[in-house]
Structures are given as C-alpha cells and as structure tokens.
Design a protein around this motif. Structure first.
Motif, PDB file in Angstrom:
ATOM      1  N   VAL A 182      11.682   3.881  -8.636  1.00 35.88           N
ATOM      2  CA  VAL A 182      10.967   4.361  -7.547  1.00 35.88           C
ATOM      3  C   VAL A 182      10.114   3.554  -6.619  1.00 35.88           C
ATOM      4  O   VAL A 182      10.392   3.306  -5.513  1.00 35.88           O
ATOM      5  N   LEU A 183       9.320   2.673  -7.438  1.00 30.01           N
ATOM      6  CA  LEU A 183       8.404   1.571  -6.892  1.00 30.01           C
ATOM      7  C   LEU A 183       9.292   0.601  -6.144  1.00 30.01           C
ATOM      8  O   LEU A 183       9.292   0.425  -4.972  1.00 30.01           O
ATOM      9  N   VAL A 184      10.327   0.056  -7.010  1.00 34.17           N
ATOM     10  CA  VAL A 184      11.214  -1.087  -6.451  1.00 34.17           C
ATOM     11  C   VAL A 184      11.972  -0.391  -5.090  1.00 34.17           C
ATOM     12  O   VAL A 184      12.080  -1.079  -4.013  1.00 34.17           O
ATOM     13  N   LEU A 185      12.586   0.635  -5.139  1.00 32.01           N
ATOM     14  CA  LEU A 185      13.431   1.372  -4.231  1.00 32.01           C
ATOM     15  C   LEU A 185      12.503   1.699  -2.843  1.00 32.01           C
ATOM     16  O   LEU A 185      13.090   1.428  -1.828  1.00 32.01           O
ATOM     17  N   ASN A 186      11.370   2.048  -3.117  1.00 34.78           N
ATOM     18  CA  ASN A 186      10.238   2.309  -1.961  1.00 34.78           C
ATOM     19  C   ASN A 186       9.785   0.888  -1.262  1.00 34.78           C
ATOM     20  O   ASN A 186       9.678   0.792  -0.255  1.00 34.78           O
ATOM     21  N   PHE A 229      12.241  11.754  -1.806  1.00 36.31           N
ATOM     22  CA  PHE A 229      13.056  10.854  -2.611  1.00 36.31           C
ATOM     23  C   PHE A 229      12.279  10.746  -3.926  1.00 36.31           C
ATOM     24  O   PHE A 229      12.828  10.788  -4.990  1.00 36.31           O
ATOM     25  N   ALA A 230      11.138  10.370  -3.842  1.00 35.94           N
ATOM     26  CA  ALA A 230      10.163   9.848  -5.065  1.00 35.94           C
ATOM     27  C   ALA A 230      10.175  11.198  -6.150  1.00 35.94           C
ATOM     28  O   ALA A 230      10.525  10.913  -7.297  1.00 35.94           O
ATOM     29  N   VAL A 231       9.842  11.929  -5.532  1.00 33.99           N
ATOM     30  CA  VAL A 231       9.452  13.438  -6.236  1.00 33.99           C
ATOM     31  C   VAL A 231      10.632  13.862  -7.175  1.00 33.99           C
ATOM     32  O   VAL A 231      10.677  14.067  -8.265  1.00 33.99           O
ATOM     33  N   PHE A 232      11.944  13.817  -6.347  1.00 28.84           N
ATOM     34  CA  PHE A 232      12.965  14.279  -6.705  1.00 28.84           C
ATOM     35  C   PHE A 232      13.553  13.369  -7.930  1.00 28.84           C
ATOM     36  O   PHE A 232      14.040  13.966  -9.127  1.00 28.84           O
ATOM     37  N   VAL A 233      13.489  12.027  -7.862  1.00 25.06           N
ATOM     38  CA  VAL A 233      14.079  11.356  -8.686  1.00 25.06           C
ATOM     39  C   VAL A 233      13.159  11.230 -10.033  1.00 25.06           C
ATOM     40  O   VAL A 233      13.420  11.388 -11.053  1.00 25.06           O
ATOM     41  N   LEU A 234      11.730  11.216  -9.763  1.00 22.82           N
ATOM     42  CA  LEU A 234      10.900  11.077 -10.994  1.00 22.82           C
ATOM     43  C   LEU A 234      11.034  12.492 -11.685  1.00 22.82           C
ATOM     44  O   LEU A 234      10.662  12.810 -12.830  1.00 22.82           O
ATOM     45  N   SER A 235      10.936  13.752 -10.921  1.00 20.94           N
ATOM     46  CA  SER A 235      11.007  14.851 -11.737  1.00 20.94           C
ATOM     47  C   SER A 235      12.221  15.009 -12.667  1.00 20.94           C
ATOM     48  O   SER A 235      12.298  15.465 -13.666  1.00 20.94           O
ATOM     49  N   GLY A 236      13.552  14.611 -12.126  1.00 20.38           N
ATOM     50  CA  GLY A 236      14.467  14.359 -13.115  1.00 20.38           C
ATOM     51  C   GLY A 236      14.455  13.581 -14.451  1.00 20.38           C
ATOM     52  O   GLY A 236      14.670  13.842 -15.327  1.00 20.38           O
ATOM     53  N   ALA A 239       0.791  -1.232  -0.292  1.00 20.20           N
ATOM     54  CA  ALA A 239      -0.076   0.070   0.152  1.00 20.20           C
ATOM     55  C   ALA A 239       0.849   1.251   0.148  1.00 20.20           C
ATOM     56  O   ALA A 239       0.494   2.245  -0.702  1.00 20.20           O
ATOM     57  N   GLY A 240       1.879   1.076   0.789  1.00 21.10           N
ATOM     58  CA  GLY A 240       2.662   2.451   0.854  1.00 21.10           C
ATOM     59  C   GLY A 240       3.428   2.781  -0.471  1.00 21.10           C
ATOM     60  O   GLY A 240       3.767   3.948  -0.759  1.00 21.10           O
ATOM     61  N   SER A 241       3.942   1.744  -1.308  1.00 22.75           N
ATOM     62  CA  SER A 241       4.693   2.069  -2.277  1.00 22.75           C
ATOM     63  C   SER A 241       3.741   2.569  -3.376  1.00 22.75           C
ATOM     64  O   SER A 241       4.144   3.299  -4.216  1.00 22.75           O
ATOM     65  N   VAL A 242       2.550   1.889  -3.493  1.00 23.16           N
ATOM     66  CA  VAL A 242       1.724   2.342  -4.514  1.00 23.16           C
ATOM     67  C   VAL A 242       1.253   3.815  -4.348  1.00 23.16           C
ATOM     68  O   VAL A 242       0.902   4.390  -5.162  1.00 23.16           O
ATOM     69  N   LEU A 243       0.968   4.055  -3.070  1.00 23.16           N
ATOM     70  CA  LEU A 243       0.663   5.709  -2.465  1.00 23.16           C
ATOM     71  C   LEU A 243       1.606   6.393  -3.008  1.00 23.16           C
ATOM     72  O   LEU A 243       1.389   7.745  -3.362  1.00 23.16           O
ATOM     73  N   ILE A 244       3.016   6.199  -2.622  1.00 17.22           N
ATOM     74  CA  ILE A 244       4.070   6.900  -3.045  1.00 17.22           C
ATOM     75  C   ILE A 244       4.111   7.251  -4.255  1.00 17.22           C
ATOM     76  O   ILE A 244       4.232   8.564  -4.900  1.00 17.22           O
ATOM     77  N   VAL A 245       4.125   6.308  -5.192  1.00 16.89           N
ATOM     78  CA  VAL A 245       4.260   6.418  -6.611  1.00 16.89           C
ATOM     79  C   VAL A 245       2.916   7.359  -7.150  1.00 16.89           C
ATOM     80  O   VAL A 245       3.244   8.035  -8.164  1.00 16.89           O
ATOM     81  N   GLY A 246       1.886   6.986  -6.603  1.00 18.27           N
ATOM     82  CA  GLY A 246       0.510   7.848  -7.165  1.00 18.27           C
ATOM     83  C   GLY A 246       0.579   8.917  -6.663  1.00 18.27           C
ATOM     84  O   GLY A 246      -0.035   9.764  -7.605  1.00 18.27           O
ATOM     85  N   ILE A 247       1.132   9.515  -5.800  1.00 19.20           N
ATOM     86  CA  ILE A 247       1.269  10.984  -5.273  1.00 19.20           C
ATOM     87  C   ILE A 247       2.402  11.796  -6.141  1.00 19.20           C
ATOM     88  O   ILE A 247       2.386  12.828  -6.408  1.00 19.20           O
ATOM     89  N   ALA A 248       3.561  11.068  -6.120  1.00 16.79           N
ATOM     90  CA  ALA A 248       4.839  11.479  -6.543  1.00 16.79           C
ATOM     91  C   ALA A 248       4.744  11.654  -7.945  1.00 16.79           C
ATOM     92  O   ALA A 248       5.318  12.860  -8.396  1.00 16.79           O
ATOM     93  N   ALA A 249       4.249  11.025  -8.699  1.00 19.83           N
ATOM     94  CA  ALA A 249       4.407  10.846 -10.299  1.00 19.83           C
ATOM     95  C   ALA A 249       3.617  12.174 -10.712  1.00 19.83           C
ATOM     96  O   ALA A 249       4.215  12.777 -11.379  1.00 19.83           O
TER      97      ALA A 249
END
Length: 288
Positions: free
Chosen positions: A209-213, A163-170, A81-91
C-alpha cells in the motif's frame, strides 16, 4: 484437442502475450532515455538510432527551464507525508474492519470498495468549493494564513484511503488470530497487540500500500492543477506540462524527453526494487 488447447496452449499464449507487453514497455522506457540524450534534429531524423554524441546538458536544461527544484521538493514532501498519513490511518481502520464480528463491518468494507470506483473528474466542483471554503475559514477565523498545498495533502489522503483500507483489510484477514490470542494471554492490550504483533506480520501488505500510494501521489496531476496551480506550489507532473508548453515552441525535444525521464525514472526504479513485495502483498489475502 480441446483439453490440449485449454490446459497447454492458452497458458502459453497468455505467458507469451505478457512477455511481449513487458518487452514493449521496457523498450519504450529505453527509447525515452535515448531521446533525452539527442539533439532536436536527431530526435526527428534518427528516432531509433543511438545518439551520435550524448547531450547530457538536456537534463540540466530541462531541470532549469521547468523550475524542477521547487516542483521536486513539493512532490517529495507531498508524496512522503501523504503516503505515511494514508498508511497510518488505513492500517488501524483496516484492522478494526478485519477483526470486527459485527455485520456493519462488511457494509463499511463495501463502502470503501465503492469509493475506489468514483472517478476523480466527478469530484472537481465539490473539491474546488471545499478548497475555497477551507482557505477562507482558515485565513479569516483561525490562523490568518493558509497554504493550498495543505489542502492538496488533505484531499490526496482522503481520496487514497478507500484503496488502502480495502487492500489492507483483505490482507489482515489472512493473518491467524491465534497470535492475537497469545498476545492477549501475555497481557498485551489492543494497541500494543496491533503495534508489536499485527504490524510486523502485515508488513508485506503495508509495504504494498505504501509503495502504490507513493507512485500514485508522485504522478498526481489533475488534483494539483485544481487545488494548487501556483508556480511555487507545482509538483513535478504539473511542472512537466509547463515544460512541454515551453519546449514545443523552442523545439527542444531532447530536453522534453529529459523532463519525462526526471518524472518517470525514479518510480520505475522504485517499482523494480519493490515489485516482488508488491505482488506478495496484493496476493497474500486473496484466499480470505
């Protein structure tokens, strides 16, 4: 001579050092696996030999002694649940920052980068205060009950977002804007463009990002001990700590190594499976 050292010798030495580090870590993983199949006496008397008679019951004994069934369920739910929420918000947030032409976007990206540098240990007291306040508010004013595992999920997601937002924005900055312009000409709105065009193109970064989280949440320990210390709320790392407290008095070191294997080996398999994609996702936007 100086040019030879700089152009030839240094890369070779660096490569050799990296390979030595890889071999050392693989040997350490194999050693842990071998110890998990030995009796306590063999662990101490013959630490570097093969097990004379593999004791597979060490794994079942460790699983039962640490109550890994509940802990594994908690870890799987929290991690998934945490990984999906992180990617869903960060992307979406990273996409907005990557495509924004306003000056504030660069500052916000910098703040996300700063958030990565804050040690978790410095946030323990605020985390405890917020946890108690949230629990009291939900119990007294909203639902009449509350589970600290929900609080844990909220904090895990919030602390992982920088971390997720920083990596995905780049990574999203490296994608060509022409595909978005073509989608706009075809009549696609911003949401449809993001879902049907950007997300498929950004799959390497999203997978990274998903795997690292997944790895980070699976191994999370300190936050679990602070927010959800109850026996029914433990995740696998915290259950492993309690297993260590049990096994050191019974000297069941084979079972202890088996418990380490239960926690570590799934993440090693996951990383070996997705390792190439992680590297591709981390380096895709490096030039932007």
């Amino acid at each position: 001579m100086t040019r030879f050292v700089g152009d030839v010798l240094v890369p070779r030495l660096t490569s050799a050092a990296l390979w030595l580090w890889v071999v050392f870590n693989l040997a350490l993983v194999a050693w842990v696996g071998l110890q998990s199949l030995k009796s306590p006496g063999d662990v101490w008397l013959h630490p570097f030999s093969l097990p004379s008679a593999p004791e597979w019951q060490n794994w079942s004994r460790a699983w039962q002694a640490a109550q890994f069934s509940k802990a594994a369920l908690n870890s799987v739910v929290l991690t998934g649940a945490g990984s999906v929420l992180i990617v869903g918000i960060a992307a979406p947030a990273a996409y907005a920052l990557a495509r924004s032409t306003r000056r504030v976007a660069g500052g916000l990206t910098g703040y996300f980068a700063m958030g990565m540098s804050i040690p978790l240990q410095t946030l323990i007291i605020p985390v405890v205060v917020v946890k108690l306040s949230l629990s009291t508010f939900m119990v007294d004013w909203v639902t009449g009950w509350w589970d600290d595992r929900i609080t844990l999920l909220i904090f895990e997601v919030a602390l992982s977002l920088p971390f997720a937002v920083f990596v995905l924005s780049g990574h999203l900055r490296s994608l060509p804007q022409e595909v978005e312009e073509a989608a706009e000409l075809d009549g696609a709105g911003p949401l449809r463009t993001f879902v049907q065009v950007i997300v498929p193109l950004a799959r390497p970064g999203i997978v990274t990002v998903l795997v690292l989280n997944v790895i980070g949440l699976w191994n999370s320990t300190l936050l679990v001990m602070v927010i959800a210390p109850g026996e029914d709320e433990r995740t696998l790392p915290v259950a492993l700590l309690h297993l260590y407290g049990t096994m050191q008095y019974s000297s069941d070191w084979g079972g202890m190594f088996a418990g380490i294997g239960i926690l570590v080996f799934p993440m090693i398999v996951l990383y070996l499976w997705c390792g190439r994609r992680i590297v591709e996702g981390m380096t895709a936007g490096i030039g932007k």
